[in-house]
Scaffold this active site. Structure first.
Site, PDB file in Angstrom:
ATOM      1  N   GLU A  64       4.902  -7.546   1.361  1.00  0.00           N
ATOM      2  CA  GLU A  64       5.076  -8.318   0.130  1.00  0.00           C
ATOM      3  C   GLU A  64       4.208  -9.565   0.140  1.00  0.00           C
ATOM      4  OE1 GLU A  64       8.205  -9.740  -3.204  1.00  0.00           O
ATOM      5  OE2 GLU A  64       8.782  -8.261  -1.697  1.00  0.00           O
ATOM      6  N   GLY A  84       7.470 -10.299  -7.202  1.00  0.00           N
ATOM      7  CA  GLY A  84       7.852  -8.963  -6.783  1.00  0.00           C
ATOM      8  C   GLY A  84       8.948  -8.381  -7.651  1.00  0.00           C
ATOM      9  N   HIS A  91       8.746   3.563   7.131  1.00  0.00           N
ATOM     10  CA  HIS A  91       8.433   3.197   8.508  1.00  0.00           C
ATOM     11  C   HIS A  91       7.983   4.461   9.243  1.00  0.00           C
ATOM     12  CE1 HIS A  91      10.192  -0.665   7.651  1.00  0.00           C
ATOM     13  NE2 HIS A  91      11.283  -0.057   7.207  1.00  0.00           N
ATOM     14  N   SER A  94       6.932   2.523  15.445  1.00  0.00           N
ATOM     15  CA  SER A  94       7.363   1.176  15.820  1.00  0.00           C
ATOM     16  C   SER A  94       6.217   0.414  16.483  1.00  0.00           C
ATOM     17  CB  SER A  94       8.570   1.232  16.756  1.00  0.00           C
ATOM     18  OG  SER A  94       8.239   1.896  17.951  1.00  0.00           O
ATOM     19  N   LEU A 109      -3.612  -2.446 -12.093  1.00  0.00           N
ATOM     20  CA  LEU A 109      -3.609  -3.869 -12.479  1.00  0.00           C
ATOM     21  C   LEU A 109      -3.444  -3.938 -13.991  1.00  0.00           C
ATOM     22  CD1 LEU A 109      -6.558  -5.186 -10.247  1.00  0.00           C
ATOM     23  CD2 LEU A 109      -4.097  -5.393  -9.826  1.00  0.00           C
ATOM     24  N   GLY A 110      -2.188  -3.936 -14.444  1.00  0.00           N
ATOM     25  CA  GLY A 110      -1.904  -3.934 -15.869  1.00  0.00           C
ATOM     26  C   GLY A 110      -1.590  -5.310 -16.414  1.00  0.00           C
TER      27      GLY A 110
END
Length: 141
Positions: A64, A84, A91, A94, A109-110
């Protein structure tokens, strides 16, 4: 094709990250391309869970962070900002130490939303997680 609406620099991003979770977790932005942004994060006591591996939430924070930072440089910041709306993380593997690196690239990309893909890899380039981040593009009032 260059996606940034303003001149973006690593120094500017570092300045904007001061006194935030980004700084607290040791996330560093390392590269800016015409259509991607890269940041890395240490896998240490700040980002591990009790089993000694990177916490899944830390993957989400890195994804994020790099995705939302990129998103906000793709709008006219005097008129808009991005937050966000949704994040999905799978995942894969690890990580126990060293650094993980996240690379964010846009799918869309609006005018009202953006969708970003963020891959997180370890120092051996092994895939740790895949992430999809949806951002809301909001008007400044």
């Amino acid at each position: 094709m260059r996606i940034w609406q303003i001149d973006i620099s690593l120094d500017l991003i570092k300045e904007r990250s001061q006194d935030t979770m980004v700084e607290h977790l040791g996330i560093e932005f390392t590269e800016i391309g015409d259509d991607f942004l890269i940041a890395r994060m240490p896998v240490d006591g700040r980002t591990k869970q009790p089993l000694g591996i990177m916490h899944g939430g830390a993957s989400c924070v890195l994804a994020e962070t790099v995705g939302s930072t990129a998103a906000n440089f793709c709008v006219d910041q005097s008129q808009q900002y991005c937050v966000g709306l949704d994040i999905n993380t799978n995942h894969i593997r690890s990580a126990r130490g060293g650094y993980v690196t996240g690379i964010a690239k846009p799918f869309h990309l609006g005018k009202s939303t953006q969708v970003w893909g963020i891959e997180i890899r370890d120092e051996e380039k092994k895939l740790i997680s895949v992430n999809r981040l949806t951002m809301a593009v909001l008007a400044r009032r």
